[in-house]
Design a protein around this motif. Sequence first.
Motif, PDB file in Angstrom:
ATOM      1  N   PHE A 132      11.479   0.629  -2.022  1.00 57.95           N
ATOM      2  CA  PHE A 132      10.452  -0.065  -1.258  1.00 57.95           C
ATOM      3  C   PHE A 132       9.039   0.188  -1.789  1.00 57.95           C
ATOM      4  O   PHE A 132       8.073  -0.277  -1.189  1.00 57.95           O
ATOM      5  CB  PHE A 132      10.505   0.363   0.223  1.00 57.95           C
ATOM      6  CG  PHE A 132      11.556  -0.356   1.024  1.00 57.95           C
ATOM      7  CD1 PHE A 132      11.262  -1.520   1.701  1.00 57.95           C
ATOM      8  CD2 PHE A 132      12.852   0.124   1.086  1.00 57.95           C
ATOM      9  CE1 PHE A 132      12.221  -2.182   2.434  1.00 57.95           C
ATOM     10  CE2 PHE A 132      13.828  -0.526   1.822  1.00 57.95           C
ATOM     11  CZ  PHE A 132      13.512  -1.688   2.497  1.00 57.95           C
ATOM     12  N   THR A 133       8.917   0.905  -2.907  1.00 57.75           N
ATOM     13  CA  THR A 133       7.600   1.296  -3.406  1.00 57.75           C
ATOM     14  C   THR A 133       6.684   0.093  -3.595  1.00 57.75           C
ATOM     15  O   THR A 133       5.508   0.136  -3.232  1.00 57.75           O
ATOM     16  CB  THR A 133       7.737   2.055  -4.742  1.00 57.75           C
ATOM     17  OG1 THR A 133       8.636   3.146  -4.564  1.00 57.75           O
ATOM     18  CG2 THR A 133       6.382   2.584  -5.198  1.00 57.75           C
ATOM     19  N   ASP A 134       7.216  -0.994  -4.157  1.00 58.68           N
ATOM     20  CA  ASP A 134       6.381  -2.153  -4.443  1.00 58.68           C
ATOM     21  C   ASP A 134       6.827  -3.414  -3.714  1.00 58.68           C
ATOM     22  O   ASP A 134       6.339  -4.503  -4.005  1.00 58.68           O
ATOM     23  CB  ASP A 134       6.369  -2.417  -5.957  1.00 58.68           C
ATOM     24  CG  ASP A 134       5.767  -1.253  -6.734  1.00 58.68           C
ATOM     25  OD1 ASP A 134       4.671  -0.802  -6.353  1.00 58.68           O
ATOM     26  OD2 ASP A 134       6.396  -0.790  -7.702  1.00 58.68           O
ATOM     27  N   ILE A 135       7.769  -3.286  -2.799  1.00 58.30           N
ATOM     28  CA  ILE A 135       8.260  -4.461  -2.071  1.00 58.30           C
ATOM     29  C   ILE A 135       7.180  -4.963  -1.104  1.00 58.30           C
ATOM     30  O   ILE A 135       6.554  -4.187  -0.396  1.00 58.30           O
ATOM     31  CB  ILE A 135       9.551  -4.131  -1.303  1.00 58.30           C
ATOM     32  CG1 ILE A 135      10.712  -4.022  -2.284  1.00 58.30           C
ATOM     33  CG2 ILE A 135       9.869  -5.209  -0.259  1.00 58.30           C
ATOM     34  CD1 ILE A 135      12.040  -3.726  -1.650  1.00 58.30           C
ATOM     35  N   LYS A 139       2.337  -7.630   7.231  1.00 60.96           N
ATOM     36  CA  LYS A 139       2.108  -7.315   8.643  1.00 60.96           C
ATOM     37  C   LYS A 139       2.569  -8.472   9.533  1.00 60.96           C
ATOM     38  O   LYS A 139       3.207  -8.249  10.572  1.00 60.96           O
ATOM     39  CB  LYS A 139       0.620  -7.038   8.855  1.00 60.96           C
ATOM     40  CG  LYS A 139       0.199  -6.900  10.304  1.00 60.96           C
ATOM     41  CD  LYS A 139      -1.297  -6.678  10.395  1.00 60.96           C
ATOM     42  CE  LYS A 139      -1.773  -6.657  11.836  1.00 60.96           C
ATOM     43  NZ  LYS A 139      -3.229  -6.390  11.947  1.00 60.96           N
ATOM     44  N   SER A 140       2.281  -9.702   9.133  1.00 57.96           N
ATOM     45  CA  SER A 140       2.665 -10.853   9.952  1.00 57.96           C
ATOM     46  C   SER A 140       4.186 -10.981  10.058  1.00 57.96           C
ATOM     47  O   SER A 140       4.720 -11.374  11.104  1.00 57.96           O
ATOM     48  CB  SER A 140       2.068 -12.140   9.376  1.00 57.96           C
ATOM     49  OG  SER A 140       2.542 -12.379   8.066  1.00 57.96           O
ATOM     50  N   GLU A 141       4.908 -10.640   8.978  1.00 51.70           N
ATOM     51  CA  GLU A 141       6.372 -10.681   9.005  1.00 51.70           C
ATOM     52  C   GLU A 141       6.914  -9.628   9.965  1.00 51.70           C
ATOM     53  O   GLU A 141       7.883  -9.866  10.699  1.00 51.70           O
ATOM     54  CB  GLU A 141       6.927 -10.448   7.600  1.00 51.70           C
ATOM     55  CG  GLU A 141       6.699 -11.624   6.660  1.00 51.70           C
ATOM     56  CD  GLU A 141       7.050 -11.322   5.212  1.00 51.70           C
ATOM     57  OE1 GLU A 141       7.493 -12.235   4.513  1.00 51.70           O
ATOM     58  OE2 GLU A 141       6.885 -10.153   4.781  1.00 51.70           O
ATOM     59  N   ILE A 142       6.294  -8.456   9.969  1.00 54.84           N
ATOM     60  CA  ILE A 142       6.731  -7.378  10.857  1.00 54.84           C
ATOM     61  C   ILE A 142       6.479  -7.757  12.316  1.00 54.84           C
ATOM     62  O   ILE A 142       7.366  -7.626  13.170  1.00 54.84           O
ATOM     63  CB  ILE A 142       6.005  -6.065  10.505  1.00 54.84           C
ATOM     64  CG1 ILE A 142       6.480  -5.559   9.141  1.00 54.84           C
ATOM     65  CG2 ILE A 142       6.231  -5.006  11.574  1.00 54.84           C
ATOM     66  CD1 ILE A 142       5.649  -4.447   8.564  1.00 54.84           C
ATOM     67  N   LEU A 143       5.282  -8.252  12.618  1.00 56.79           N
ATOM     68  CA  LEU A 143       4.966  -8.650  13.993  1.00 56.79           C
ATOM     69  C   LEU A 143       5.849  -9.816  14.439  1.00 56.79           C
ATOM     70  O   LEU A 143       6.242  -9.897  15.606  1.00 56.79           O
ATOM     71  CB  LEU A 143       3.481  -9.019  14.097  1.00 56.79           C
ATOM     72  CG  LEU A 143       2.502  -7.849  13.946  1.00 56.79           C
ATOM     73  CD1 LEU A 143       1.059  -8.365  13.866  1.00 56.79           C
ATOM     74  CD2 LEU A 143       2.637  -6.850  15.092  1.00 56.79           C
ATOM     75  N   GLY A 233       2.546   1.529   3.834  1.00 56.29           N
ATOM     76  CA  GLY A 233       2.441   2.124   2.506  1.00 56.29           C
ATOM     77  C   GLY A 233       1.009   2.152   2.003  1.00 56.29           C
ATOM     78  O   GLY A 233       0.048   1.912   2.756  1.00 56.29           O
ATOM     79  N   ASN A 234       0.861   2.394   0.701  1.00 54.58           N
ATOM     80  CA  ASN A 234      -0.472   2.499   0.107  1.00 54.58           C
ATOM     81  C   ASN A 234      -1.184   1.151   0.036  1.00 54.58           C
ATOM     82  O   ASN A 234      -2.389   1.068   0.248  1.00 54.58           O
ATOM     83  CB  ASN A 234      -0.388   3.102  -1.300  1.00 54.58           C
ATOM     84  CG  ASN A 234      -0.105   4.593  -1.249  1.00 54.58           C
ATOM     85  OD1 ASN A 234      -0.607   5.299  -0.382  1.00 54.58           O
ATOM     86  ND2 ASN A 234       0.708   5.073  -2.174  1.00 54.58           N
ATOM     87  N   ASN A 238       2.578  -3.522   1.735  1.00 54.67           N
ATOM     88  CA  ASN A 238       3.756  -2.718   1.408  1.00 54.67           C
ATOM     89  C   ASN A 238       4.160  -1.877   2.610  1.00 54.67           C
ATOM     90  O   ASN A 238       3.392  -1.051   3.090  1.00 54.67           O
ATOM     91  CB  ASN A 238       3.483  -1.807   0.205  1.00 54.67           C
ATOM     92  CG  ASN A 238       4.632  -0.846  -0.047  1.00 54.67           C
ATOM     93  OD1 ASN A 238       4.458   0.355  -0.030  1.00 54.67           O
ATOM     94  ND2 ASN A 238       5.814  -1.380  -0.251  1.00 54.67           N
ATOM     95  N   HIS A 239       5.376  -2.136   3.117  1.00 50.61           N
ATOM     96  CA  HIS A 239       5.898  -1.389   4.268  1.00 50.61           C
ATOM     97  C   HIS A 239       7.345  -0.988   3.994  1.00 50.61           C
ATOM     98  O   HIS A 239       8.111  -1.763   3.423  1.00 50.61           O
ATOM     99  CB  HIS A 239       5.851  -2.227   5.543  1.00 50.61           C
ATOM    100  CG  HIS A 239       4.470  -2.651   5.945  1.00 50.61           C
ATOM    101  ND1 HIS A 239       3.856  -3.769   5.415  1.00 50.61           N
ATOM    102  CD2 HIS A 239       3.572  -2.098   6.812  1.00 50.61           C
ATOM    103  CE1 HIS A 239       2.653  -3.902   5.953  1.00 50.61           C
ATOM    104  NE2 HIS A 239       2.463  -2.906   6.795  1.00 50.61           N
TER     105      HIS A 239
END
Length: 267
Positions: A132-135, A139-143, A233-234, A238-239
């Motif tokens: 998942f480092t660069d995937i 935020k909108s997909e998560i919400l 993530g950074n 990236n989550h």
Amino acid sequence: MDDYDFRKQLETKDNLIKLKDDTIKTLENSLLLKDEQIKTLEMTLKTKDGETKTLEKTIALKNEEIKKLNSSAIDTNTLKEKNETITQLQKEIEILNEELAKADEDLESLELENEKLRKAQDDSKDVKITDFTDIKITKSEILGKMREILENAISNVVIVVPSILDLQELYLYELRSSVSMKIACSIDPGKDDHSELLEEFESLDNISLRNYEREDRYVLTRDGEELMLAIIGNSVDNHLVFYTKDRKHIQLLNSITMEGWIQSRKV
């Protein structure tokens, strides 16, 4: 970092390692099951192939009988009998041809199924732990996924989001009043938009709101049946995201999902 945070990090890592081990075991069991299915299908294919060859031989014999009857000497006494025999043989051949066509269809279907199983098995062998480092998971997909989960809320949910402003995207007012909501998020009462939302949410009897300042995750658990955890993530999009309906997964990750609520402060 104090001892508590250190212990919690160790506990989180242990839980993730256990989750990885469980995933590997599940994949191994899936591969074993596919192996058994393929073996069963191959045995069935052999049986069907044998049946097809038997039908072909039987049809060939029937045709040979007709050929012999047609080529044999004909006298007036036996002509009617031979014609009846030929007619009967032709009917039998017609039935056998229908059975042969059906056997061919079954054989083709089994071969396709076997091919699909083998492909699925090969794909399973290629499955690796996702990096998942660069995937990019936004935020909108998560919400959006959180909204989808909340549509099925019945009795209780736990929600953690980075900011109280994010709660506007979850349409919490649409949930039935019987759903108890524990919510932890960053709240700055000195900001007008934060204070207005805080006042609105505090007016609802089914919402308990706490201040969680770390702004490092999105969490949603629903009725002990669904769980989603997204660690920021950074980079912006990236989550590290987990979503599951498996009760063992939920039980294992429950301490992590409740961490935001436990570590938050009353407003």
